[in-house]
Design a protein around this motif. Sequence first.
Motif, PDB file in Angstrom:
ATOM      1  N   MET A 123      34.996  42.531  30.382  1.00 23.34           N
ATOM      2  CA  MET A 123      35.917  42.197  29.300  1.00 23.34           C
ATOM      3  C   MET A 123      37.328  42.123  29.825  1.00 23.34           C
ATOM      4  O   MET A 123      37.722  42.856  30.703  1.00 23.34           O
ATOM      5  CB  MET A 123      35.819  43.264  28.217  1.00 23.34           C
ATOM      6  CG  MET A 123      36.411  42.801  26.940  1.00 23.34           C
ATOM      7  SD  MET A 123      36.939  44.222  25.998  1.00 23.34           S
ATOM      8  CE  MET A 123      38.290  44.761  27.003  1.00 23.34           C
ATOM      9  N   GLY A 124      38.100  41.273  29.239  1.00 23.11           N
ATOM     10  CA  GLY A 124      39.400  40.997  29.841  1.00 23.11           C
ATOM     11  C   GLY A 124      40.548  41.657  29.122  1.00 23.11           C
ATOM     12  O   GLY A 124      40.382  42.317  28.121  1.00 23.11           O
ATOM     13  N   GLU A 125      41.683  41.455  29.649  1.00 26.87           N
ATOM     14  CA  GLU A 125      42.925  41.940  29.031  1.00 26.87           C
ATOM     15  C   GLU A 125      43.366  40.873  28.052  1.00 26.87           C
ATOM     16  O   GLU A 125      43.199  39.694  28.282  1.00 26.87           O
ATOM     17  CB  GLU A 125      43.922  42.216  30.146  1.00 26.87           C
ATOM     18  CG  GLU A 125      45.238  41.553  30.017  1.00 26.87           C
ATOM     19  CD  GLU A 125      46.113  42.310  29.059  1.00 26.87           C
ATOM     20  OE1 GLU A 125      47.319  42.142  29.149  1.00 26.87           O
ATOM     21  OE2 GLU A 125      45.582  43.057  28.204  1.00 26.87           O
ATOM     22  N   HIS A 126      43.901  41.315  26.939  1.00 25.06           N
ATOM     23  CA  HIS A 126      44.157  40.345  25.876  1.00 25.06           C
ATOM     24  C   HIS A 126      45.622  40.121  25.617  1.00 25.06           C
ATOM     25  O   HIS A 126      46.008  39.613  24.610  1.00 25.06           O
ATOM     26  CB  HIS A 126      43.456  40.795  24.606  1.00 25.06           C
ATOM     27  CG  HIS A 126      42.007  41.041  24.853  1.00 25.06           C
ATOM     28  ND1 HIS A 126      41.152  40.015  25.118  1.00 25.06           N
ATOM     29  CD2 HIS A 126      41.305  42.191  24.953  1.00 25.06           C
ATOM     30  CE1 HIS A 126      39.953  40.532  25.334  1.00 25.06           C
ATOM     31  NE2 HIS A 126      40.028  41.832  25.253  1.00 25.06           N
ATOM     32  N   ARG A 127      46.411  40.559  26.553  1.00 20.56           N
ATOM     33  CA  ARG A 127      47.853  40.465  26.278  1.00 20.56           C
ATOM     34  C   ARG A 127      48.346  39.025  26.352  1.00 20.56           C
ATOM     35  O   ARG A 127      49.454  38.737  25.965  1.00 20.56           O
ATOM     36  CB  ARG A 127      48.619  41.355  27.235  1.00 20.56           C
ATOM     37  CG  ARG A 127      48.311  42.796  26.922  1.00 20.56           C
ATOM     38  CD  ARG A 127      49.242  43.758  27.558  1.00 20.56           C
ATOM     39  NE  ARG A 127      48.876  45.090  27.079  1.00 20.56           N
ATOM     40  CZ  ARG A 127      49.530  46.175  27.406  1.00 20.56           C
ATOM     41  NH1 ARG A 127      50.577  46.113  28.202  1.00 20.56           N
ATOM     42  NH2 ARG A 127      49.148  47.349  26.934  1.00 20.56           N
ATOM     43  N   SER A 128      47.503  38.162  26.852  1.00 23.47           N
ATOM     44  CA  SER A 128      47.905  36.763  26.865  1.00 23.47           C
ATOM     45  C   SER A 128      47.449  36.063  25.593  1.00 23.47           C
ATOM     46  O   SER A 128      47.767  34.921  25.349  1.00 23.47           O
ATOM     47  CB  SER A 128      47.328  36.063  28.089  1.00 23.47           C
ATOM     48  OG  SER A 128      45.923  36.213  28.049  1.00 23.47           O
ATOM     49  N   MET A 129      46.676  36.774  24.789  1.00 25.94           N
ATOM     50  CA  MET A 129      46.194  36.193  23.544  1.00 25.94           C
ATOM     51  C   MET A 129      47.362  35.964  22.592  1.00 25.94           C
ATOM     52  O   MET A 129      48.203  36.827  22.396  1.00 25.94           O
ATOM     53  CB  MET A 129      45.211  37.175  22.924  1.00 25.94           C
ATOM     54  CG  MET A 129      44.706  36.714  21.627  1.00 25.94           C
ATOM     55  SD  MET A 129      42.936  36.694  21.651  1.00 25.94           S
ATOM     56  CE  MET A 129      42.652  36.315  19.939  1.00 25.94           C
TER      57      MET A 129
END
Lengths: 106, 480
Positions: free
Chosen positions: B1-7
């Motif tokens: 699962m990834g980091e979502h701060r770019s969402m």
Amino acid sequence: MKHVRALNRKARRAERGIDDHDDVMAMQEQQPLPLSCTTVFDPGWEIDALGGMGLLCQPMERDLYACYNECWWPAQLPDQMVNYPDWSEKCASAVKDWRHLDLVFP
Amino acid sequence: MGEHRSMRYRLHECRRFRVAGREVLFLVPSHSIFALDELAAEIVHLLEEREALSISDILRHLNGHRSSAEPMGAIRELVSLGILQPAAQPINPRPQPAPPATFPLRTLVLNVTNTCNLSCGYCYEYGEDQLSHSPPRAMPWEVAKRAVDFLLEHSGESDRVSLTFFGGEPLLNFKLIRRTVSYAEQRAAERGKRIDFSLTTNATLLTRRVIDFLAEHRIGVTVSIDGPRELNDRLRVFPSGRGSYDVIAPKIADLLRRHKTRPIGARVTLTSAVREVERIFDYLIDLGFQDVGFAPVTTAVGRDYALSEEALAEVLRQFETLTERFVEAALRGSYLGFSNLSDLLWELHHGFSKSYPCGAGLGLLGVSPTGDLALCHRFIESPQHRLGTVETGVDERRRAAFLKAAHLSRKTDCHTCWVRGLCSGGCHHEAYVRYGDTFHPNLHYCDWIRAWTEIGIRAYVRIMEGNPAFFDRLEGRKSP
């Protein structure tokens, strides 16, 4: 809720809806930040069509969080939900601050 | 699962207000109202200026937070409450619910006579904008009886129904009202349902006998009156042109003295000649009315008694003054009977969001003296708005066509308006008189309704923050 406070009944219902499901939210689709390993695809350790990384849709540093964010799964990375909630504290932007994602010593 | 701060996230459709030093958010799709702390407000501000931002962008823009834990907490709350939503998500993903196929009947408005002993120039039934030219008629007993049965038969699961006596002047047919009330009480009791009665009258025919009957059967009474003598008598006149005030004043005094089983309300029609809202309000409250409500006259364009733009603005200013007094009273724990505001506050308190402006054709129907069913009392005897008869039942095909055409999702003018779920395009009858189209949004009131809703939200927040218990009392008043 610490930052947002419900005033009318409709708002309280929205708030309750979240509180009620607090314990299972982590694996649910309504979870505010999308999660789970299968519904979101990371760019992976891959290269773009030109053999570089400049054209990947996500910065490659994003992968450093894989299995950390909102995750409790035992993996090669620290988990955020149980043991290392502050691991990414110093890393506001993965591309710039990835060096702050340090090793941990359990 | 990834980091979502770019969402990337964007602000959901909402309206922000600053009330008494606090940031308040009205979420348009759900009608929820939230108070934001400084951090949450800062995030909302950031997104108000931009189409969407990623979480890292939001964090970067927030100054003075050394750790990202607090801002992340605030973002999470905003997202989980639906205030922020993923930019990739469609703006309005939920389709509008279809009109209900069947709907329990809650209220029947009986037009017990289509005649009146007054001759008010602005009346939508007898004035210049009347919809039908039927001969004078009084409802016969067989029709009233059938109407009561019809109401009870079609009330489905609901254990409460309402019967309203309307006209013309309903007290011209008092004999029928008396007989109908006793029959309805008996039939409702047999079915284990509670029935409430109400009546709208010009007060000219109130006698002691009538008043005692109304009190005994807990019949809610609304009196049409436009204020003190010189204002009331401008348009509320007998056919001879004589004003009605001197006739009604002693009768109203008697009514207010003797009828204590239900609140008695006054209903004022605002026209170019009658628009001194605050003065009228004080006068009627002093007389002893528990509630006073104001409605601008319904007219076609160009009538000389219509309210001009300036007059409407003046009405709004006075509504605001009364609102201020209402809030002060509410904070002290007392109730000021300004029903336009108490109705709005009640809707805001619950967060009701409507696809139709009212219950017409849904839970409410009008019945003409001959037993025809109409969308509501205002459309009685209008052939175009006929929905069957009490004898043969609702013409479901016509009702379905009406509900489809009247649904908010069909009113494209309303789609970007932030008060659309409260106003839902406005009164069908107003639309029909004004535009010749029952389904036309009441565009001439848009700015007014938006300004009034904002006044209401500000009042709501102040009362909620200062004396939340007030709303328990309001609840009791609204559903006795």
